[in-house]
Structure formats: structure tokens, C-alpha cells
Design an enzyme around this catalytic site. Sequence first.
Site, PDB file in Angstrom:
ATOM      1  N   HIS A 129       0.814  -1.212   0.000  1.00 10.16           N
ATOM      2  CA  HIS A 129       0.000   0.000   0.000  1.00 10.16           C
ATOM      3  C   HIS A 129       0.850   1.265   0.000  1.00 10.16           C
ATOM      4  O   HIS A 129       0.390   2.318  -0.470  1.00 10.16           O
ATOM      5  CB  HIS A 129      -0.934   0.012   1.213  1.00 10.16           C
ATOM      6  CG  HIS A 129      -1.956  -1.076   1.175  1.00 10.16           C
ATOM      7  ND1 HIS A 129      -2.777  -1.367   2.245  1.00 10.16           N
ATOM      8  CD2 HIS A 129      -2.291  -1.971   0.207  1.00 10.16           C
ATOM      9  CE1 HIS A 129      -3.573  -2.376   1.941  1.00 10.16           C
ATOM     10  NE2 HIS A 129      -3.294  -2.757   0.709  1.00 10.16           N
ATOM     11  N   PHE A 375      -0.961  -8.141   5.070  1.00  8.67           N
ATOM     12  CA  PHE A 375       0.380  -7.562   4.931  1.00  8.67           C
ATOM     13  C   PHE A 375       0.384  -6.215   4.210  1.00  8.67           C
ATOM     14  O   PHE A 375       1.350  -5.883   3.511  1.00  8.67           O
ATOM     15  CB  PHE A 375       1.320  -8.541   4.223  1.00  8.67           C
ATOM     16  CG  PHE A 375       1.185  -9.956   4.706  1.00  8.67           C
ATOM     17  CD1 PHE A 375       1.263 -10.250   6.058  1.00  8.67           C
ATOM     18  CD2 PHE A 375       0.924 -10.986   3.829  1.00  8.67           C
ATOM     19  CE1 PHE A 375       1.122 -11.549   6.526  1.00  8.67           C
ATOM     20  CE2 PHE A 375       0.769 -12.292   4.275  1.00  8.67           C
ATOM     21  CZ  PHE A 375       0.873 -12.580   5.622  1.00  8.67           C
ATOM     22  N   CYS A 376      -0.686  -5.434   4.366  1.00  7.16           N
ATOM     23  CA  CYS A 376      -0.787  -4.135   3.689  1.00  7.16           C
ATOM     24  C   CYS A 376      -0.525  -4.269   2.191  1.00  7.16           C
ATOM     25  O   CYS A 376       0.086  -3.397   1.569  1.00  7.16           O
ATOM     26  CB  CYS A 376       0.159  -3.114   4.330  1.00  7.16           C
ATOM     27  SG  CYS A 376      -0.303  -2.679   6.016  1.00  7.16           S
ATOM     28  N   ALA A 377      -0.988  -5.388   1.650  1.00 10.19           N
ATOM     29  CA  ALA A 377      -0.933  -5.632   0.202  1.00 10.19           C
ATOM     30  C   ALA A 377      -2.207  -6.391  -0.154  1.00 10.19           C
ATOM     31  O   ALA A 377      -2.169  -7.477  -0.718  1.00 10.19           O
ATOM     32  CB  ALA A 377       0.313  -6.429  -0.160  1.00 10.19           C
ATOM     33  N   CYS A 395      -6.156  -5.989   7.146  1.00 14.91           N
ATOM     34  CA  CYS A 395      -4.754  -6.069   7.532  1.00 14.91           C
ATOM     35  C   CYS A 395      -4.674  -6.361   9.027  1.00 14.91           C
ATOM     36  O   CYS A 395      -4.548  -5.468   9.852  1.00 14.91           O
ATOM     37  CB  CYS A 395      -4.047  -4.756   7.204  1.00 14.91           C
ATOM     38  SG  CYS A 395      -2.407  -4.953   6.524  1.00 14.91           S
TER      39      CYS A 395
END
Length: 459
Positions: A129, A375-377, A395
Amino acid sequence: MSVSTAAIDPSVCAPLPVLGQDVTVPLVTGGEVTYAALDYAASAPALQRVWDDVAAYAPYYGSVHRGAGYLSQLSTDLFENSRRTVAEFLGCRADDQVVFTRSTTDSLNLLAAAIPAGCQVFVFETEHHASLLPWRDAQVTYLNAPRTPAQAVETLERALADRDPYGPALVCVTGASNVTGELWPVKELAAAAHAYGARIVLDAAQLAPHHPVDIAELDVDWVAFSGHKLYAPFGSGVLAGRSDWLLAAEPYLAGGGASRKVARRADGGVDVDWHTTAARHEAGSPNVIGVYSIASACKALTEAGFDNLVAREQELVSRVREGLAEVPEVQVLSLFGDDAPRVGVISFVVRGWNSSHFAAALSAEYGIGVRDGLFCAHPLVRTLLGSDPQDPGECGAPDAEPGERSLNAIRVSFGAGTPDEHIERFLRAVSELVSEGAQWKYRTEDGRCVPDRGTAAQV
């Protein structure tokens, strides 16, 4: 499952000393164990060398660029010498600038604020992100997840061929995925970008701690990374590369340090001359200790021999992947396939397990720290798990019972400070949890899966 206990050849490289390597943590089942930090992709432990360097400097702490006294001059020299050390570590070109920031996220937001009007930005949906989201004032094209490195280059070339050929354009790409650890074809993507008149910024947050990064050799325009991934304390980051867009833009923050001259006008307003150096985007009192920590880490990795560190890490990667492959219930997540080169970042799911429950059991029953979540993805993990964009998941741990399926994964990550024993304990723990189950009951509390402290019996 059999776990290899063969030690890595000491002639390759020994683990680098890090803070916390002797810290013990309590187990819910009783007793204590040395903590196995296997969450390097979130924050790597600080190198002991870095901490020692900071401790040696601390008594000489002084203001930077603002004082005539000895300590201020010493701190200013330390700050600017750190800039040169980072430039050398990154293989910067003669006219590149090194700007100190708070993190990779801060670096990419700074660059996003500096891109010219009308700039088209191209970014793969697979990005963290930090590099997916900052481009709010630009025309953004989000590219679908490629399934091979060659497909990544082809996808970018097709997108660039359709763009306005006369306006500015920027490509943002990761060097190593924070989810799969896979290395991206950065040099080939840079060549494609430049062939179509675009520039490229490399998110090296997961690459720089695991692999040498050379701006000139990769031919990228900018590199961004964080100190807390590079074995330095929190709160410092770097944006390094071309200066023209940065110098043409208004300062990222307005204030002291960024301004060279401020004068009142006859109409009562003020005129400002901004610095034309990296100081233009470093307003306020800088994080000297954070900057010095990054420089110290850069020196430590270089002096240890980065090639040796890479070789040792690749042995750990092979050991983890082989160990997980022996557990049929484990599915390792990958975009490019099993043969793709990767750093020490591996995400997986376990059939029949809620990922947050599994991660909690690794911590509570084995003293192993890993990561669970998206995982902020989020788009990447959803793609890898084959989920619908509307499926619940966030997340962090979802509000799901320990036995329920969860839209998240488990990530194990390691690096220059990881002992062999931590890897061996992790593989044993995975095998035992899958074959025997958890020894404790768990519940969701404030979004996290935690041991039920009221349960003293095995389940």
C-alpha cells in the site's frame, strides 16, 4: 516431517549480532524460551553495531545546521556524512540527491507530491500500500498481477504504449515482494519505462535489506526504503535519485530548514526562497539519530560482505521452502512459481487452519514471532488466495473463530541476524501444529487471536 539440523558452512557467513537475540518470552504452556524473531519483513531487529554506534554518538547530540557550537558542528557533519554513506551504498549517480524521510511510505508520498501536473502513474496491483496508494492527485493506471517476470515487462510495455506520449509518466514497482519475497525484473522494467519516455521509482523496502541495490546499475530514477527494515531503529527512511522533479516542486513540508531566505513584502505578505538541495524537502529538525542509524547499517552490511549475507540467506530460504514442502497441508503463496528467485520472505496458508490462530499458536506455544493478515498488500494477497474482492478480510486478524477459514495468510521472514535454530524451531512447530494440533484454546480479542488464559487444559 524431518528437519535438517546441519549448520550452514561458517565460511559462508555467520548471523550478524542483533538486539534482542537473547530475549526470553513466556510460553502459555509453561516456562520460557528464547524469542525467535521471524518477522523481519515488518521490522528487522536493529544490528548491535548500529546500536553501539548510536550509543557512542548520543553524548555528542546537538542541533543540526543551526548551531556554531562544537556539538552542533559535529552533529551536522555526522548528518551530512551519513548522506554520503547512503549515496555510496545505493550506487547513486553524481547528480542524484539523497533525501531523508520517515519511512518508505513517507518517501513515496514525498515523490507523489513532487510529480509534475498531468503525470500518469503506472503501478501493479501487487504493490504494498505504501507504493499503491500515494498517487491520489495523478492519473493512475493499476496493472493486473503478472504471473511471470516476462509478463510483468510485457504488461507494462502495453500500458505505456497506450499512454499520452507527450506528458510525464512514472512507473512504481517493488524490488522484492513483501508477501512472496519474489524478486521483480527491475532492470528490465526500467528499460521498458525509459523506452516509452517514463520514469521509474523502485520501492526497495524489502530488497535493500536482503540484496545489494545499485541505482546506476538498475538504471532507476529513484529508490525508496526504510531504516527499520534495514536493521536500524524506527522513524527514518530514504528517497534517493533524480533531483529535477524534487527541485521543481514546492517543499513537501514548509518551514525552517527548507527555506533559504524569507522576507516581508510591501503588501504585508512574505517571499520565500527555498533551498535547491535535499534540504528543500527536509523541513524541521531532522532525525539525526535515525539518519546515522541508516548509515551505520549500510556500513555494517557492506563490511560484512553483502554477497556472503545473500548466500547465507538463500540457504535459509531453501531450508524453509523444503521444510514447508514436506507438510502437505501447507500452501506457499507465489506469483512467479517455485523457481523464482526470492529473498527471505515467505507467506503461506495451512489447510484447516485460521491463519491468525496458527500464528498465535506459533507465538504462545513456541515463542516464534511471525506475521498474519494481508500484509498491507490487500489486492495481491486476495489474488494469491483466489478470493473475491468483496470477501471479508483486513490487515490483521479477522473476527473469526480459530477453526474458521480466514482471508489472510501467515508470513515468515528472516535475514542477516537469523540463527539456524530459529529456522529449525519454526519448521518443527509447523509440523507439530499440523499433525498434533494446538495445545491451547484461543479466542479473538480486539481483532487479535490470543490464548484463552482461562483455559488450563489441552484441547
